[in-house]
Design a protein around this motif. Structure first.
Motif, mmCIF file in Angstrom:
data_model
loop_
_atom_site.group_PDB
_atom_site.id
_atom_site.type_symbol
_atom_site.label_atom_id
_atom_site.label_comp_id
_atom_site.label_asym_id
_atom_site.label_seq_id
_atom_site.Cartn_x
_atom_site.Cartn_y
_atom_site.Cartn_z
ATOM 1 N N GLU A 1 0.832 -1.198 0.000
ATOM 2 C CA GLU A 1 0.000 0.000 0.000
ATOM 3 C C GLU A 1 0.868 1.251 0.000
ATOM 4 N N ARG A 2 1.912 1.229 0.791
ATOM 5 C CA ARG A 2 2.807 2.390 0.872
ATOM 6 C C ARG A 2 3.369 2.740 -0.506
ATOM 7 N N GLN A 3 3.801 1.733 -1.261
ATOM 8 C CA GLN A 3 4.355 1.974 -2.589
ATOM 9 C C GLN A 3 3.320 2.631 -3.494
ATOM 10 N N LEU A 4 2.095 2.159 -3.469
ATOM 11 C CA LEU A 4 1.043 2.749 -4.307
ATOM 12 C C LEU A 4 0.800 4.204 -3.947
ATOM 13 N N HIS A 5 0.795 4.512 -2.662
ATOM 14 C CA HIS A 5 0.625 5.908 -2.233
ATOM 15 C C HIS A 5 1.793 6.777 -2.708
ATOM 16 N N GLU A 6 3.007 6.256 -2.591
ATOM 17 C CA GLU A 6 4.190 7.013 -3.035
ATOM 18 C C GLU A 6 4.137 7.280 -4.535
ATOM 19 N N LEU A 7 3.790 6.264 -5.319
ATOM 20 C CA LEU A 7 3.695 6.441 -6.769
ATOM 21 C C LEU A 7 2.589 7.439 -7.121
ATOM 22 N N SER A 8 1.491 7.372 -6.407
ATOM 23 C CA SER A 8 0.385 8.298 -6.638
ATOM 24 C C SER A 8 0.828 9.737 -6.405
#
Length: 112
Positions: free
Chosen positions: A56-63
């Protein structure tokens, strides 16, 4: 023009759930794009790639990276009716946008 959809690999989604979450993300980001981007992407064949996300953290960072660059995004949270807990972040769509702009955000990820 393309769109990249990053789907989490760490939450144990079945294939059908994965396909549904990817579709939700794709359509939601498309709807956020301006008319010119939407038209260009549709005329160009609506190119998409589905990529592996780790967390989830990675998706938030990419977003956050994509949003800073002005690229349409959509982060999908599952309703929790079947396999996952309500609110579980499952997928992120980045684009539609120019290939190089999407690649600057997602280019290091592996294909699903």
């Amino acid at each position: 023009m393309k769109q990249a959809i990053v789907a989490r690999t760490d939450v144990g989604m079945g294939q059908g759930k994965l396909a549904a979450q990817v579709a939700h993300a794709s359509l939601s980001a498309y709807e956020k794009a301006d008319t010119q981007l939407r038209d260009q992407w549709k005329r160009g064949g609506q190119k998409k790639v589905v990529l592996k996300g780790e967390s989830e953290r990675q998706l938030h960072e990419l977003s956050e990276i994509a949003e800073r660059d002005g690229i349409p995004t959509a982060l999908v949270r599952d309703a929790g009716h079947t396999q996952l807990e309500p609110g579980t972040v499952t997928a992120l769509a980045v684009g539609p946008a120019a290939d190089d702009r999407v690649d600057r955000v997602t280019g290091d990820l592996s294909l699903f």
